[in-house]
Structures are given as C-alpha cells and as structure tokens.
Design a protein around this motif. Structure first.
Motif, PDB file in Angstrom:
ATOM      1  N   GLY A 132       3.209  -7.185  13.277  1.00  0.00           N
ATOM      2  CA  GLY A 132       2.543  -6.257  14.184  1.00  0.00           C
ATOM      3  C   GLY A 132       3.482  -5.196  14.721  1.00  0.00           C
ATOM      4  O   GLY A 132       3.277  -4.662  15.809  1.00  0.00           O
TER       5      GLY A 132
ATOM      6  N   LEU B 147       8.190  -3.289   4.781  1.00  0.00           N
ATOM      7  CA  LEU B 147       6.886  -2.764   5.216  1.00  0.00           C
ATOM      8  C   LEU B 147       5.901  -3.908   5.431  1.00  0.00           C
ATOM      9  O   LEU B 147       5.217  -3.970   6.467  1.00  0.00           O
ATOM     10  CB  LEU B 147       6.357  -1.794   4.158  1.00  0.00           C
ATOM     11  CG  LEU B 147       4.930  -1.264   4.352  1.00  0.00           C
ATOM     12  CD1 LEU B 147       4.834  -0.405   5.595  1.00  0.00           C
ATOM     13  CD2 LEU B 147       4.488  -0.473   3.119  1.00  0.00           C
ATOM     14  N   THR B 148       5.842  -4.829   4.467  1.00  0.00           N
ATOM     15  CA  THR B 148       4.932  -5.975   4.581  1.00  0.00           C
ATOM     16  C   THR B 148       5.309  -6.854   5.772  1.00  0.00           C
ATOM     17  O   THR B 148       4.448  -7.313   6.530  1.00  0.00           O
ATOM     18  CB  THR B 148       4.959  -6.803   3.287  1.00  0.00           C
ATOM     19  OG1 THR B 148       4.735  -5.950   2.161  1.00  0.00           O
ATOM     20  CG2 THR B 148       3.909  -7.891   3.321  1.00  0.00           C
TER      21      THR B 148
ATOM     22  N   ASP C 131       6.846  -5.956   8.546  1.00  0.00           N
ATOM     23  CA  ASP C 131       6.495  -5.292   9.801  1.00  0.00           C
ATOM     24  C   ASP C 131       5.005  -5.380  10.081  1.00  0.00           C
ATOM     25  O   ASP C 131       4.580  -5.532  11.234  1.00  0.00           O
ATOM     26  CB  ASP C 131       6.932  -3.823   9.755  1.00  0.00           C
ATOM     27  CG  ASP C 131       8.442  -3.659   9.875  1.00  0.00           C
ATOM     28  OD1 ASP C 131       9.115  -4.631  10.243  1.00  0.00           O
ATOM     29  OD2 ASP C 131       8.944  -2.556   9.591  1.00  0.00           O
ATOM     30  N   ILE C 132       4.178  -5.293   9.031  1.00  0.00           N
ATOM     31  CA  ILE C 132       2.731  -5.421   9.207  1.00  0.00           C
ATOM     32  C   ILE C 132       2.383  -6.826   9.687  1.00  0.00           C
ATOM     33  O   ILE C 132       1.571  -7.006  10.602  1.00  0.00           O
ATOM     34  CB  ILE C 132       1.998  -5.091   7.892  1.00  0.00           C
ATOM     35  CG1 ILE C 132       2.153  -3.601   7.568  1.00  0.00           C
ATOM     36  CG2 ILE C 132       0.521  -5.464   7.990  1.00  0.00           C
ATOM     37  CD1 ILE C 132       1.614  -3.209   6.203  1.00  0.00           C
TER      38      ILE C 132
ATOM     39  N   PHE D 117       4.342  -1.758  14.624  1.00  0.00           N
ATOM     40  CA  PHE D 117       3.765  -0.482  14.189  1.00  0.00           C
ATOM     41  C   PHE D 117       4.338   0.688  14.992  1.00  0.00           C
ATOM     42  O   PHE D 117       4.526   0.566  16.204  1.00  0.00           O
ATOM     43  CB  PHE D 117       2.237  -0.508  14.339  1.00  0.00           C
ATOM     44  CG  PHE D 117       1.559  -1.522  13.477  1.00  0.00           C
ATOM     45  CD1 PHE D 117       1.525  -1.391  12.103  1.00  0.00           C
ATOM     46  CD2 PHE D 117       0.956  -2.639  14.053  1.00  0.00           C
ATOM     47  CE1 PHE D 117       0.890  -2.333  11.308  1.00  0.00           C
ATOM     48  CE2 PHE D 117       0.330  -3.587  13.263  1.00  0.00           C
ATOM     49  CZ  PHE D 117       0.295  -3.435  11.891  1.00  0.00           C
ATOM     50  N   PRO D 118       4.566   1.831  14.313  1.00  0.00           N
ATOM     51  CA  PRO D 118       4.538   1.976  12.849  1.00  0.00           C
ATOM     52  C   PRO D 118       5.719   1.245  12.224  1.00  0.00           C
ATOM     53  O   PRO D 118       6.745   1.059  12.880  1.00  0.00           O
ATOM     54  CB  PRO D 118       4.642   3.489  12.648  1.00  0.00           C
ATOM     55  CG  PRO D 118       5.307   3.996  13.871  1.00  0.00           C
ATOM     56  CD  PRO D 118       4.876   3.109  14.995  1.00  0.00           C
ATOM     57  N   PRO D 119       5.593   0.832  10.972  1.00  0.00           N
ATOM     58  CA  PRO D 119       6.696   0.115  10.309  1.00  0.00           C
ATOM     59  C   PRO D 119       8.001   0.904  10.354  1.00  0.00           C
ATOM     60  O   PRO D 119       7.994   2.133  10.388  1.00  0.00           O
ATOM     61  CB  PRO D 119       6.186  -0.045   8.871  1.00  0.00           C
ATOM     62  CG  PRO D 119       4.704  -0.077   9.024  1.00  0.00           C
ATOM     63  CD  PRO D 119       4.400   0.906  10.114  1.00  0.00           C
TER      64      PRO D 119
END
Length: 213
Positions: free
Chosen positions: A55, A48-49, A51-52, A57-59
């Motif tokens: 960039g 999750l981290t 993917d954030i 999105f959504p993860p």
C-alpha cells in the motif's frame, strides 16, 4: 552501514535484471523501445509489485526514478553492443546463456534482500511471513513480468528451483537477524546463500517434481 549496503544491493539487482530483461527482449526480436521497456519492467517490476502489496503509493519507482534511468542506460548499452555485433554468434551462444543465468541469479538474490529490508524498515520486523513474502515478490516479480510480456512460461514455475532459493534466503535472513540482532551480516549471508543454491541447482540439474504427460 545497513543503508549503504542496501543501496549496493539495490544497484546490483537493478543492473543484473536490466541486463536480463534486455537480453530477453533482443532474443525475442524486440525493437529498441521494447528492449528498454522489458529491461525497466524486469529491473523495477518486483519493487513495483512489493509497493502495491504494502500500500505504498505512489510506488517508489515513480517518486525516485533513479533506478528506472539506470535500467534504461543498461538496456541501451546491451542493445547497441549486440546491434553492432549483429546479434549473438552461434559459437558464443553458451556464454550469453550463462550470462543470462548469472544476471538473473544476482537480481534474485539482491532484490530478495531489498524486499525483506523494505518490510523491516516499514516496521514489520517481527512478521516473518510478511518479510519473507516481500523478499520473494521483490525477487521474482520482475522476472515474472518479463516472461509474461515476452510471451514465455515464467521461469518461476519451471526452471532450476527458480523461486525456492529466494524463499529459503528470506527465511534465513530473518532468522539470522533475530539471532545476531544485526541486518548487515544477515543481508550478506542470505544474498550469498541464494546465489549458492541457484548455482547448485543449475550444476546438479535440480528441479521440483512435475507430472510428465
């Protein structure tokens, strides 16, 4: 081969970190909901981290919840095994501590590989710093979130050079790919290297220096 190998590492990391999160939640006397949440956060938090940061999105965990379901299943298996055994017998506490270390180590190594490969698959093969960072944040991110949510100092800052083997493994993985022009061998070797460094750190009590007050 790389795709199927990456899926294997993803599965290993998810199961290992789900066990780690579930055991931590049980030791912190969380109820079954808390144990599930902590296992899922530990197993999926690094991705999750990552993917954030990228960039993305959504993860991925929200697009394809397969690994969320796997983590929840593992969490419930661990919970009910310990529930019906009424916790951990004192004489077996060392075994559980060792199991927590092993699951943490497998999760770190597997997700380090995953993070580097995700970055490479997104087209960043030539950016060593980014690939190593993605491997690092994917490897340690879930464990940091687990420790914060369970109200304890993140192991990344205090324990058996927790993060350093992940950084070394990521660097070795990228360099080996540049030398051999294949990801498969680089994935396996760097995975094994992280595990070896973690076990050596535990055996020889290696820790980074800190100020004793």
């Amino acid at each position: 081969m790389s795709i199927s190998l990456l899926a294997i590492f993803d599965f290993i990391g998810t199961v290992a970190f789900a066990i780690s999160g579930a055991i931590t939640g049980i030791h912190k006397k969380m109820d079954i909901f808390g144990v599930n949440i902590l296992a899922i956060i530990t197993a999926c938090g690094g991705g999750l981290t990552r993917d954030i940061v990228m960039g993305n999105f959504p993860p991925q965990m929200f697009i394809d919840p397969f690994y969320v379901v796997v983590a929840a299943i593992i969490a419930n298996i661990v919970f009910f095994l310990m529930y019906y055994r009424k916790g951990v017998p004192v004489k077996f506490s060392g075994i559980y501590d060792k199991g927590l270390f092993i699951s943490d180590t497998l999760g770190l190594a597997a997700f380090m590989v995953d993070g580097v490969m995700i970055g490479a698959n997104f087209g960043y093969e030539d950016d060593l710093f980014l690939l190593v960072f993605l491997g690092f944040i994917t490897g340690v991110g879930g464990g940091v979130l687990r420790d914060v949510l369970s109200n304890q100092m993140p192991a990344i800052f205090v324990k058996h050079v927790y993060a350093l083997p992940v950084i070394v493994g990521g660097i070795v993985m990228v360099i080996m790919h540049d030398l051999m022009h294949t990801w498969s061998a680089a994935m396996v070797i760097s995975f094994a290297l992280v595990i070896l460094l973690r076990f050596m750190a535990r055996h020889f009590l290696w820790n980074l220096p800190k100020v004793e007050l």
